[in-house]
Design a protein around this motif. Structure first.
Motif, PDB file in Angstrom:
ATOM      1  N   ASN A 293      37.818  22.026  41.737  1.00 46.26           N
ATOM      2  CA  ASN A 293      37.906  22.037  43.186  1.00 46.26           C
ATOM      3  C   ASN A 293      36.615  21.460  43.738  1.00 46.26           C
ATOM      4  N   ALA A 294      36.692  20.333  44.411  1.00 46.43           N
ATOM      5  CA  ALA A 294      35.494  19.640  44.881  1.00 46.43           C
ATOM      6  C   ALA A 294      34.770  20.424  45.974  1.00 46.43           C
ATOM      7  N   GLY A 295      35.498  21.164  46.812  1.00 45.53           N
ATOM      8  CA  GLY A 295      34.883  21.899  47.891  1.00 45.53           C
ATOM      9  C   GLY A 295      34.255  23.211  47.457  1.00 45.53           C
ATOM     10  N   GLN A 296      34.477  23.579  46.236  1.00 44.03           N
ATOM     11  CA  GLN A 296      34.012  24.847  45.714  1.00 44.03           C
ATOM     12  C   GLN A 296      32.564  24.700  45.240  1.00 44.03           C
ATOM     13  N   ASP A 297      31.675  25.623  45.664  1.00 45.87           N
ATOM     14  CA  ASP A 297      30.290  25.512  45.237  1.00 45.87           C
ATOM     15  C   ASP A 297      29.855  26.676  44.359  1.00 45.87           C
ATOM     16  N   LYS A 298      30.689  27.718  44.227  1.00 43.61           N
ATOM     17  CA  LYS A 298      30.371  28.857  43.367  1.00 43.61           C
ATOM     18  C   LYS A 298      31.645  29.374  42.712  1.00 43.61           C
ATOM     19  N   VAL A 299      31.503  29.874  41.487  1.00 40.54           N
ATOM     20  CA  VAL A 299      32.626  30.475  40.772  1.00 40.54           C
ATOM     21  C   VAL A 299      32.070  31.553  39.848  1.00 40.54           C
ATOM     22  N   ARG A 300      32.866  32.592  39.595  1.00 43.39           N
ATOM     23  CA  ARG A 300      32.442  33.666  38.688  1.00 43.39           C
ATOM     24  C   ARG A 300      32.229  33.104  37.293  1.00 43.39           C
ATOM     25  N   ILE A 301      31.206  33.607  36.592  1.00 35.14           N
ATOM     26  CA  ILE A 301      30.879  33.064  35.275  1.00 35.14           C
ATOM     27  C   ILE A 301      31.984  33.343  34.261  1.00 35.14           C
ATOM     28  N   ASP A 302      32.650  34.498  34.338  1.00 32.92           N
ATOM     29  CA  ASP A 302      33.715  34.782  33.375  1.00 32.92           C
ATOM     30  C   ASP A 302      34.911  33.850  33.568  1.00 32.92           C
ATOM     31  N   LYS A 303      35.224  33.526  34.828  1.00 34.46           N
ATOM     32  CA  LYS A 303      36.316  32.582  35.093  1.00 34.46           C
ATOM     33  C   LYS A 303      35.962  31.190  34.580  1.00 34.46           C
ATOM     34  N   TRP A 304      34.718  30.778  34.787  1.00 37.38           N
ATOM     35  CA  TRP A 304      34.301  29.441  34.360  1.00 37.38           C
ATOM     36  C   TRP A 304      34.315  29.327  32.834  1.00 37.38           C
ATOM     37  N   LEU A 305      33.830  30.363  32.141  1.00 32.86           N
ATOM     38  CA  LEU A 305      33.838  30.332  30.668  1.00 32.86           C
ATOM     39  C   LEU A 305      35.255  30.213  30.122  1.00 32.86           C
ATOM     40  N   TRP A 306      36.189  30.887  30.775  1.00 32.38           N
ATOM     41  CA  TRP A 306      37.581  30.802  30.368  1.00 32.38           C
ATOM     42  C   TRP A 306      38.142  29.415  30.682  1.00 32.38           C
ATOM     43  N   ALA A 307      37.847  28.892  31.876  1.00 32.26           N
ATOM     44  CA  ALA A 307      38.342  27.572  32.273  1.00 32.26           C
ATOM     45  C   ALA A 307      37.741  26.470  31.408  1.00 32.26           C
ATOM     46  N   ALA A 308      36.490  26.656  30.961  1.00 34.42           N
ATOM     47  CA  ALA A 308      35.827  25.658  30.119  1.00 34.42           C
ATOM     48  C   ALA A 308      36.209  25.804  28.651  1.00 34.42           C
ATOM     49  N   ARG A 309      37.101  26.748  28.360  1.00 39.62           N
ATOM     50  CA  ARG A 309      37.673  26.954  27.030  1.00 39.62           C
ATOM     51  C   ARG A 309      36.677  27.419  25.985  1.00 39.62           C
ATOM     52  N   PHE A 310      35.693  28.210  26.389  1.00 37.79           N
ATOM     53  CA  PHE A 310      34.818  28.851  25.413  1.00 37.79           C
ATOM     54  C   PHE A 310      35.497  30.094  24.843  1.00 37.79           C
ATOM     55  N   PHE A 311      36.425  30.680  25.615  1.00 44.96           N
ATOM     56  CA  PHE A 311      37.165  31.870  25.198  1.00 44.96           C
ATOM     57  C   PHE A 311      38.638  31.686  25.528  1.00 44.96           C
ATOM     58  N   LYS A 312      39.514  32.277  24.678  1.00 46.90           N
ATOM     59  CA  LYS A 312      40.955  32.108  24.860  1.00 46.90           C
ATOM     60  C   LYS A 312      41.489  32.854  26.071  1.00 46.90           C
ATOM     61  N   THR A 313      40.911  34.006  26.369  1.00 45.20           N
ATOM     62  CA  THR A 313      41.381  34.779  27.508  1.00 45.20           C
ATOM     63  C   THR A 313      40.208  35.116  28.418  1.00 45.20           C
ATOM     64  N   ARG A 314      40.525  35.437  29.643  1.00 46.77           N
ATOM     65  CA  ARG A 314      39.470  35.793  30.578  1.00 46.77           C
ATOM     66  C   ARG A 314      38.858  37.143  30.220  1.00 46.77           C
ATOM     67  N   SER A 315      39.667  38.032  29.659  1.00 46.09           N
ATOM     68  CA  SER A 315      39.124  39.334  29.262  1.00 46.09           C
ATOM     69  C   SER A 315      38.139  39.186  28.103  1.00 46.09           C
ATOM     70  N   LEU A 316      38.367  38.237  27.191  1.00 46.94           N
ATOM     71  CA  LEU A 316      37.395  37.974  26.125  1.00 46.94           C
ATOM     72  C   LEU A 316      36.099  37.423  26.703  1.00 46.94           C
ATOM     73  N   ALA A 317      36.214  36.569  27.716  1.00 47.23           N
ATOM     74  CA  ALA A 317      35.024  36.032  28.373  1.00 47.23           C
ATOM     75  C   ALA A 317      34.253  37.148  29.072  1.00 47.23           C
ATOM     76  N   THR A 318      34.962  38.042  29.731  1.00 52.63           N
ATOM     77  CA  THR A 318      34.328  39.173  30.411  1.00 52.63           C
ATOM     78  C   THR A 318      33.631  40.077  29.404  1.00 52.63           C
ATOM     79  N   ASP A 319      34.289  40.354  28.281  1.00 58.36           N
ATOM     80  CA  ASP A 319      33.683  41.191  27.239  1.00 58.36           C
ATOM     81  C   ASP A 319      32.425  40.540  26.670  1.00 58.36           C
ATOM     82  N   ALA A 320      32.444  39.221  26.510  1.00 60.11           N
ATOM     83  CA  ALA A 320      31.269  38.518  25.987  1.00 60.11           C
ATOM     84  C   ALA A 320      30.099  38.602  26.962  1.00 60.11           C
ATOM     85  N   VAL A 321      30.381  38.457  28.240  1.00 55.45           N
ATOM     86  CA  VAL A 321      29.322  38.556  29.250  1.00 55.45           C
ATOM     87  C   VAL A 321      28.779  39.981  29.276  1.00 55.45           C
TER      88      VAL A 321
END
Length: 131
Positions: free
Chosen positions: A2-30
């Motif tokens: 989203n070009a207009g977006q200037d901030k995003v939660r780190i757990d959502k970004w890690l999931w979107a960037a495919r570092f983790f398969k699920t968002r809950s795994l990303a949250t647990d890692a953080v």
């Protein structure tokens, strides 16, 4: 993305960037301290901006990346690779670790329960003798 977006939660970004398969795994890692933002341990709701440096310890390696774009939704792998740029040192460390793993003896525990097969027993003996 989203070009207009200037901030995003780190757990959502890690999931979107495919570092983790699920968002809950990303949250647990953080939560577990395996993700650092600009050298500091953070919480899952911490916002991320373009230009931030993120260090991620995932099952498939340790990454040090610079955020190039933000995304809240998970897309294809090609889109995910455009969200960040991995540092040269991070790439070098991961390749060295992969090479070390390839040199380590690989045992094939095809039969986990009961007596070992002849092949598995030979692998165990070879491992124990150092050859």
């Amino acid at each position: 993305m989203n070009a207009g977006q200037d901030k995003v939660r780190i757990d959502k970004w890690l999931w979107a960037a495919r570092f983790f398969k699920t968002r809950s795994l990303a949250t647990d890692a953080v939560d577990g301290g395996r993700v650092h933002l600009n050298g500091e341990r953070v919480k899952p709701a911490r916002t991320l901006k373009v230009g931030d440096v993120v260090r991620v310890q995932a099952e498939h390696g340790e990454f040090t990346v610079t955020v190039l774009a933000l995304a809240e939704r998970r897309g294809s792998a090609e889109v995910a690779r455009t969200l960040y740029e991995e540092s040269a040192e991070s790439i070098r460390k991961r390749e060295a670790l992969d090479f070390e793993r390839s040199l380590a003896p690989q045992l094939d525990p095809s039969q986990v329960k009961g007596r070992p097969t002849k092949k598995f027993r030979r692998q165990i003996e070879r491992f124990n003798s150092g050859g």
